[in-house]
Write a protein that holds these residues in place. Sequence first.
Motif, PDB file in Angstrom:
ATOM      1  N   VAL A  40       0.839  -1.200   0.000  1.00  0.00           N
ATOM      2  CA  VAL A  40       0.000   0.000   0.000  1.00  0.00           C
ATOM      3  C   VAL A  40       0.877   1.254   0.000  1.00  0.00           C
ATOM      4  O   VAL A  40       0.608   2.216  -0.726  1.00  0.00           O
ATOM      5  N   ALA A  41       1.935   1.238   0.782  1.00  0.00           N
ATOM      6  CA  ALA A  41       2.855   2.383   0.811  1.00  0.00           C
ATOM      7  C   ALA A  41       3.459   2.608  -0.567  1.00  0.00           C
ATOM      8  O   ALA A  41       3.616   3.759  -1.007  1.00  0.00           O
ATOM      9  N   HIS A  42       3.770   1.533  -1.271  1.00  0.00           N
ATOM     10  CA  HIS A  42       4.321   1.647  -2.632  1.00  0.00           C
ATOM     11  C   HIS A  42       3.316   2.341  -3.560  1.00  0.00           C
ATOM     12  O   HIS A  42       3.698   3.218  -4.342  1.00  0.00           O
ATOM     13  N   ARG A  43       2.051   1.959  -3.467  1.00  0.00           N
ATOM     14  CA  ARG A  43       1.011   2.595  -4.305  1.00  0.00           C
ATOM     15  C   ARG A  43       0.886   4.083  -3.981  1.00  0.00           C
ATOM     16  O   ARG A  43       0.784   4.919  -4.873  1.00  0.00           O
ATOM     17  N   ILE A  44       0.865   4.388  -2.695  1.00  0.00           N
ATOM     18  CA  ILE A  44       0.726   5.796  -2.283  1.00  0.00           C
ATOM     19  C   ILE A  44       1.944   6.589  -2.725  1.00  0.00           C
ATOM     20  O   ILE A  44       1.812   7.703  -3.243  1.00  0.00           O
ATOM     21  N   ARG A  45       3.113   6.019  -2.530  1.00  0.00           N
ATOM     22  CA  ARG A  45       4.363   6.703  -2.896  1.00  0.00           C
ATOM     23  C   ARG A  45       4.363   7.063  -4.382  1.00  0.00           C
ATOM     24  O   ARG A  45       4.788   8.146  -4.769  1.00  0.00           O
ATOM     25  N   GLY A  46       3.863   6.166  -5.200  1.00  0.00           N
ATOM     26  CA  GLY A  46       3.875   6.398  -6.635  1.00  0.00           C
ATOM     27  C   GLY A  46       2.865   7.416  -7.115  1.00  0.00           C
ATOM     28  O   GLY A  46       3.047   8.020  -8.173  1.00  0.00           O
ATOM     29  N   SER A  47       1.804   7.630  -6.362  1.00  0.00           N
ATOM     30  CA  SER A  47       0.741   8.503  -6.858  1.00  0.00           C
ATOM     31  C   SER A  47       0.588   9.820  -6.104  1.00  0.00           C
ATOM     32  O   SER A  47       0.067  10.788  -6.661  1.00  0.00           O
TER      33      SER A  47
END
Length: 166
Positions: A40-47
Amino acid sequence: MDDLHSSYLRSLHCYADFVQQSLRAVETGDPSAAAGLRRVAHRIRGSAGSYGWPSLGHAAGLVEDCPLSQLPRHGSDLLVALRETVALDRVASLSILVVDDDPDVFAILRPALESHFGAVHWAASNAAAHELLRAVAVSALIVDLRLDHGDGRDLIAFLRSSPRFA
């Protein structure tokens, strides 16, 4: 773009709930919770940066990259950043009315207020404020107490006594 922005904000609410639940599970030693939290952190970081929230992206990056021992601390920071981002957006959807008979004061206040509120309205008198309040939903007021034609306290007293504004 507004639809995408709104959808992203709704996802942030879901992400905040997920992060909170994952942090509880991480504290009990569940290894799959840590992996889910990092995804989830990866998704947030990317967007987050593309939607204008670089600090949220930074907090997510710390969760994604930190050692397991630091995950609870960085996960808590991410949860705070998610909640602050959602709260700031709520403020941005609010409107504010400035009641001041000096247009120069409004010219000074307007840029700062527009950077935080969705709509900024101005009335130069109590009468103009009454007219505007009949036509527009306002979330907050800044009222000059010493108006040329009336007293700002009279407007505040009227609003407090009116069932519509109480």
